[in-house]
Write a protein that holds these residues in place. Structure first.
Motif, short mmCIF file in Angstrom:
data_model
loop_
_atom_site.label_atom_id
_atom_site.label_comp_id
_atom_site.label_asym_id
_atom_site.label_seq_id
_atom_site.Cartn_x
_atom_site.Cartn_y
_atom_site.Cartn_z
N GLU A 1 3.29 4.41 19.44
CA GLU A 1 3.41 4.02 18.04
C GLU A 1 3.54 2.52 17.83
O GLU A 1 2.92 1.96 16.95
CB GLU A 1 4.61 4.73 17.39
CG GLU A 1 4.34 6.16 17.03
CD GLU A 1 3.15 6.35 16.10
OE1 GLU A 1 3.00 5.57 15.13
OE2 GLU A 1 2.35 7.27 16.33
N LYS B 1 -2.49 0.23 20.46
CA LYS B 1 -2.54 1.65 20.10
C LYS B 1 -3.98 2.08 19.83
O LYS B 1 -4.76 1.36 19.21
CB LYS B 1 -1.69 1.92 18.86
CG LYS B 1 -1.64 3.40 18.52
CD LYS B 1 -0.75 3.71 17.36
CE LYS B 1 -0.83 5.22 17.14
NZ LYS B 1 -0.09 5.65 16.02
N ASN B 2 -4.33 3.26 20.33
CA ASN B 2 -5.65 3.88 20.21
C ASN B 2 -6.73 3.18 21.04
O ASN B 2 -7.92 3.41 20.82
CB ASN B 2 -6.09 4.00 18.75
CG ASN B 2 -5.18 4.94 17.98
OD1 ASN B 2 -4.77 5.96 18.50
ND2 ASN B 2 -4.85 4.57 16.75
N ASP C 1 -3.84 4.63 25.17
CA ASP C 1 -2.57 4.21 24.59
C ASP C 1 -2.41 4.82 23.21
O ASP C 1 -3.14 4.48 22.29
CB ASP C 1 -2.55 2.68 24.51
CG ASP C 1 -1.21 2.12 24.06
OD1 ASP C 1 -0.29 2.92 23.76
OD2 ASP C 1 -1.08 0.88 24.01
N ASP C 2 -1.44 5.73 23.07
CA ASP C 2 -1.13 6.26 21.74
C ASP C 2 0.30 5.94 21.33
O ASP C 2 0.86 6.57 20.42
CB ASP C 2 -1.41 7.77 21.67
CG ASP C 2 -0.45 8.60 22.49
OD1 ASP C 2 0.31 8.03 23.32
OD2 ASP C 2 -0.44 9.84 22.33
N ILE D 1 -8.30 14.53 24.48
CA ILE D 1 -8.37 13.13 24.07
C ILE D 1 -9.85 12.77 24.12
O ILE D 1 -10.46 12.80 25.19
CB ILE D 1 -7.55 12.21 24.99
CG1 ILE D 1 -6.06 12.55 24.85
CG2 ILE D 1 -7.80 10.74 24.66
CD1 ILE D 1 -5.15 11.77 25.79
#
Length: 147
Positions: free
Chosen positions: A80, A85-86, A77-78, A143
């Motif tokens: 914003e 996230k991350n 999950d990137d 990634i």
């Protein structure tokens, strides 16, 4: 059930009904959580120890089912504005863990064939394939994740 670590990702246990003349494998019903409409269904295979690198759909919701073999999915999950996230989520689905994984738009997914025989994936997507709504990373290492 595996602990989900990505916002919007669902794992749904599915029924496999044994019959002496051939089994029935449930996939999805329009009343199921994760059903976002119907655009297309397609099958894909992945060979043992092969990995299909990262891709992210910008609009499409994926519903992956593995009726034959075993496939390992890693989701990243990137987004914003995502609470996760991350984060990564790693799960293997197949004959011994028969569930549907729902992957929302905007997250990355890569998968590997972990079954020694035939690994079959069914995607029940809410949209028809459109190459303009997909982002791809050609290298698995784009990634950073320890496979």
């Amino acid at each position: 059930m595996d602990k989900i670590t990505i916002e919007g990702v669902l794992l749904t246990p599915l029924k496999r009904i044994h019959h002496p003349k051939g089994d029935v494998f449930h996939g999805i019903k329009k009343s199921d959580e994760g059903y976002a409409g119907f655009g297309e269904a397609y099958f894909s295979t992945i060979h043992f120890e092969d990995t299909k690198p990262w891709k992210k759909h910008l609009e499409m919701t994926l519903n992956f089912v593995v009726p034959l073999g075993d496939i390992r999915f890693v989701i990243f999950d990137d987004r914003e504005n995502s609470e996760t996230k991350n984060s990564f989520f790693d799960v293997s689905l197949g004959e011994n863990n028969y569930q549907r994984i729902t992957i929302p738009p905007g997250v990355w997914v890569a998968f590997a064939g972990v079954g020694a025989n035939y690994n079959l994936l069914l995607n029940l997507a809410n949209l028809e394939h459109d190459p303009n709504e997909i982002e791809r990373k050609e290298n698995l290492t784009d990634i950073p994740y320890l496979w």
